[in-house]
Design an enzyme around this catalytic site. Structure first.
Site, PDB file in Angstrom:
ATOM      1  N   HIS A   1      -3.585   7.086   1.157  1.00 17.77           N
ATOM      2  CA  HIS A   1      -3.857   5.776   0.574  1.00 17.77           C
ATOM      3  C   HIS A   1      -5.292   5.393   0.882  1.00 17.77           C
ATOM      4  O   HIS A   1      -5.759   5.551   2.017  1.00 17.77           O
ATOM      5  CB  HIS A   1      -2.891   4.740   1.143  1.00 17.77           C
ATOM      6  CG  HIS A   1      -3.349   3.337   0.944  1.00 17.77           C
ATOM      7  ND1 HIS A   1      -3.645   2.822  -0.297  1.00 17.77           N
ATOM      8  CD2 HIS A   1      -3.578   2.335   1.838  1.00 17.77           C
ATOM      9  CE1 HIS A   1      -4.040   1.562  -0.166  1.00 17.77           C
ATOM     10  NE2 HIS A   1      -4.009   1.249   1.125  1.00 17.77           N
TER      11      HIS A   1
ATOM     12  N   ASN B   1      -9.943  -0.493  -2.444  1.00  9.75           N
ATOM     13  CA  ASN B   1      -8.522  -0.376  -2.117  1.00  9.75           C
ATOM     14  C   ASN B   1      -7.719  -0.992  -3.267  1.00  9.75           C
ATOM     15  O   ASN B   1      -7.746  -2.202  -3.480  1.00  9.75           O
ATOM     16  CB  ASN B   1      -8.243  -1.108  -0.800  1.00  9.75           C
ATOM     17  CG  ASN B   1      -6.789  -1.026  -0.366  1.00  9.75           C
ATOM     18  OD1 ASN B   1      -5.912  -0.721  -1.150  1.00  9.75           O
ATOM     19  ND2 ASN B   1      -6.543  -1.335   0.895  1.00  9.75           N
TER      20      ASN B   1
ATOM     21  N   CYS C   1       0.801  -1.221   0.000  1.00 12.68           N
ATOM     22  CA  CYS C   1       0.000   0.000   0.000  1.00 12.68           C
ATOM     23  C   CYS C   1       0.836   1.275   0.000  1.00 12.68           C
ATOM     24  O   CYS C   1       0.394   2.310  -0.482  1.00 12.68           O
ATOM     25  CB  CYS C   1      -0.951   0.010   1.188  1.00 12.68           C
ATOM     26  SG  CYS C   1      -2.122  -1.365   1.174  1.00 12.68           S
TER      27      CYS C   1
END
Length: 335
Positions: free
Chosen positions: A262, A292, A114
């Site tokens: 993020h 995501n 991530c």
């Protein structure tokens, strides 16, 4: 000594939209349950045979290069961030070099999940600042959907992730008041297994072990996440690394024009926004549409924010990420 700047941005997501209601037809879940816990309404999934991690990265890269104003021959280096490469090896960086028809430039693959795009940005920044390279292509691209447990057993993870890619061209900037001011990188490997995909891997279970056991209940090759533990660590580390970047540049929270976090979970972003007392105009979220997308999440969101005119010349832009590893990072940019 130079600064580096983002001279071009681009992103690509598959056309195939998968809503929460679509998922409720294949697993025990519903739209309310998913939105309440994640903020996600829909995500994009690749239809098999139509895209790969590399091809999505290439499509995003073409847009970024065109917007940067540099030619393909001007690209000196490639950095590709992903946890979902086309192959176990080689990494997708060299495939991008091939598919874009670039010169025989170096290609670096990084596996920081991530926070991967911010790590890539930091590496590119150092190369450009020292004068080694003038224009670097960085890509974050993920194809999660083919590797998720799309059953009720896997719903805690599978409802969260989507596919997509974002790219940026990092170029030399001679005005030292502009560009990437600083980047800040961290890791805490003692919690690595709290968000992980164990197999196939040489450490515990390789392909021959999986084939030999032929166990339909083996979950080692599906992602695992200790959701509450990850959330608690994320909100702390997000805050720390944002403040670290601001303090390194003698800036205050009030100086932030745009925070692009993020897109892990809308609740995390909202927590950080409330903690720093930022307005909706100071934080950009798009997890509602894309889920995501791990290493692709920041470049997709950053590109959208820029396309919508939410980022302007002279703005102070903060990027921040936390994810598997545990790794976390931030970047402070004067646009």
């Amino acid at each position: 000594m130079y600064h580096s700047k983002i001279s071009g941005l681009g992103f690509y997501v598959p056309e195939n939209v998968v809503t929460n209601d679509d998922l409720s037809k294949i697993m025990e879940t519903n739209d309310e349950w998913i939105q309440e816990r994640t903020g996600i309404k829909e995500r994009r999934h690749v239809i098999k045979g139509e895209d790969t991690t590399t091809s999505m990265g290439v499509k995003a890269a073409k847009i970024a290069i065109e917007r940067s104003g540099v030619s393909y021959d001007d690209i000196d280096f490639i950095i590709f961030a992903t946890l979902s490469p086309d192959y176990y090896f080689p990494g997708p960086g060299v495939l991008v070099q091939r598919d874009l028809g670039l010169k025989t430039v170096g290609a670096l693959d990084i596996r920081n999940q991530c926070s991967g795009f911010v790590y890539a940005l930091s590496i590119a920044d150092q190369y450009v600042k020292t004068g080694m390279y003038k224009n670097i292509l960085i890509i974050g691209s993920e194809l999660h959907s083919h590797g998720l447990d799309m059953t009720t057993r896997g719903r805690g993870v599978s409802v969260i992730f989507g596919d997509g890619a974002g790219a940026a061209v990092i170029s030399r900037e001679e005005d030292l008041t502009k560009g990437i001011l600083s980047t800040h990188l961290h890791s805490e490997g003692q919690h690595a297994e709290e968000l992980s995909l164990i197999a196939p891997g040489m450490g515990k279970r390789w392909v021959n072990d999986i084939i030999a056991d032929n166990d339909p209940n083996d979950e080692s090759y599906f992602p695992y996440m200790n959701g509450q533990f990850v959330f608690k660590n994320a909100v702390v580390r997000f805050s720390e690394v944002i403040m670290e970047g601001l303090q390194a540049n003698n800036l205050q929270v009030s100086d932030i024009d745009m925070l692009v976090p993020h897109q892990a979970n809308l609740r995390i972003s909202q927590f950080i926004q409330q903690k720093f007392k930022l307005t909706d105009d100071q934080v950009y979220n798009n997890i509602q549409k894309y889920g995501n997308t791990t290493a692709a999440s920041i470049p997709i969101a950053l590109t959208e924010a820029w396309e919508q005119g939410k980022i302007k010349s002279g703005d102070t832009v903060v990027l921040a990420a936390f994810g598997s590893g545990f790794t976390w990072a931030s970047a402070i940019i004067k646009w």
